[in-house]
Design a protein around this motif. Structure first.
Motif, mmCIF file in Angstrom:
data_model
loop_
_atom_site.group_PDB
_atom_site.id
_atom_site.type_symbol
_atom_site.label_atom_id
_atom_site.label_comp_id
_atom_site.label_asym_id
_atom_site.label_seq_id
_atom_site.Cartn_x
_atom_site.Cartn_y
_atom_site.Cartn_z
ATOM 1 N N ALA A 1 53.350 13.624 -9.832
ATOM 2 C CA ALA A 1 52.045 13.509 -10.478
ATOM 3 C C ALA A 1 51.021 12.917 -9.507
ATOM 4 O O ALA A 1 49.895 13.432 -9.383
ATOM 5 N N GLN B 1 59.155 21.743 -11.616
ATOM 6 C CA GLN B 1 60.135 20.870 -10.956
ATOM 7 C C GLN B 1 60.541 19.723 -11.880
ATOM 8 O O GLN B 1 61.721 19.382 -11.973
ATOM 9 N N ALA B 2 59.552 19.113 -12.535
ATOM 10 C CA ALA B 2 59.847 17.996 -13.437
ATOM 11 C C ALA B 2 60.756 18.448 -14.579
ATOM 12 O O ALA B 2 61.704 17.745 -14.953
ATOM 13 N N TYR B 3 60.485 19.612 -15.119
ATOM 14 C CA TYR B 3 61.328 20.147 -16.190
ATOM 15 C C TYR B 3 62.767 20.293 -15.709
ATOM 16 O O TYR B 3 63.711 19.912 -16.405
ATOM 17 N N LYS C 1 64.539 16.977 -15.404
ATOM 18 C CA LYS C 1 64.906 16.416 -16.703
ATOM 19 C C LYS C 1 66.124 17.098 -17.315
ATOM 20 O O LYS C 1 66.751 16.555 -18.216
ATOM 21 N N PRO D 1 49.587 22.021 -10.233
ATOM 22 C CA PRO D 1 50.228 21.205 -11.281
ATOM 23 C C PRO D 1 51.372 21.939 -11.982
ATOM 24 O O PRO D 1 52.391 21.328 -12.319
ATOM 25 N N ALA D 2 51.223 23.239 -12.195
ATOM 26 C CA ALA D 2 52.277 23.998 -12.877
ATOM 27 C C ALA D 2 53.550 24.052 -12.037
ATOM 28 O O ALA D 2 54.662 23.978 -12.572
ATOM 29 N N TYR D 3 53.392 24.166 -10.733
ATOM 30 C CA TYR D 3 54.540 24.175 -9.827
ATOM 31 C C TYR D 3 55.356 22.893 -10.004
ATOM 32 O O TYR D 3 56.575 22.921 -10.186
ATOM 33 N N HIS D 4 54.665 21.758 -9.975
ATOM 34 C CA HIS D 4 55.376 20.489 -10.100
ATOM 35 C C HIS D 4 55.837 20.224 -11.534
ATOM 36 O O HIS D 4 56.849 19.556 -11.742
ATOM 37 N N GLN D 5 55.144 20.768 -12.511
ATOM 38 C CA GLN D 5 55.620 20.651 -13.891
ATOM 39 C C GLN D 5 56.962 21.357 -14.021
ATOM 40 O O GLN D 5 57.872 20.861 -14.695
ATOM 41 N N ILE E 1 59.301 12.231 -10.741
ATOM 42 C CA ILE E 1 58.252 12.858 -11.554
ATOM 43 C C ILE E 1 56.927 12.114 -11.377
ATOM 44 O O ILE E 1 55.868 12.725 -11.261
#
Length: 125
Positions: free
Chosen positions: A8, A113-115, A118, A107-111, A4
């Protein structure tokens, strides 16, 4: 797979990568390193330019403040870069309009992925 923190840094790296090309900027060495995270260890086989211990919340907030200063003039006056071209992080040549579109969604794409990371059993790893 990126962590993550790496995601970022990569998002900020793309902001620096696009700004550098569209605004004809010379980046200082710390921002050049951020810019390298757009591609190194992400779309090529090089090592990611940051070690895990460097990717702290405080450090990443500082990186995002620096890259916002690079991107903000393009957002405030998109006509200045709309017809310029650049090589995107994935390789294709795009224009300034396409760059701003990508910067808006990236940023939304990687957000997302991060979700998903998790939600994995055993997170954090």
């Amino acid at each position: 797979m990126l962590s993550i923190g790496q995601m970022a840094a990569h998002v900020a790296g793309v902001e620096a990568y696009f700004s550098h090309q569209l605004r004809d900027l010379t980046l200082d060495p710390s921002l050049r390193r951020v810019e390298m995270s757009a591609v190194d260890g992400v779309v090529n086989d090089k090592q990611f330019p940051f070690e895990a211990g460097e990717l702290t919340v405080e450090g990443l907030l500082g990186v995002f403040a620096a890259t916002e200063a690079l991107v903000r003039p393009m957002m405030d006056d998109p006509a200045t870069i709309a017809d310029k071209s650049l090589v995107s992080a994935l390789g294709p040549v795009i224009d300034g309009r396409g760059a701003l579109t990508r910067l808006a969604f990236h940023p939304a794409y990687h957000q997302g992925q991060a979700y998903l990371l998790k939600q994995l059993p055993g997170y954090p790893r």
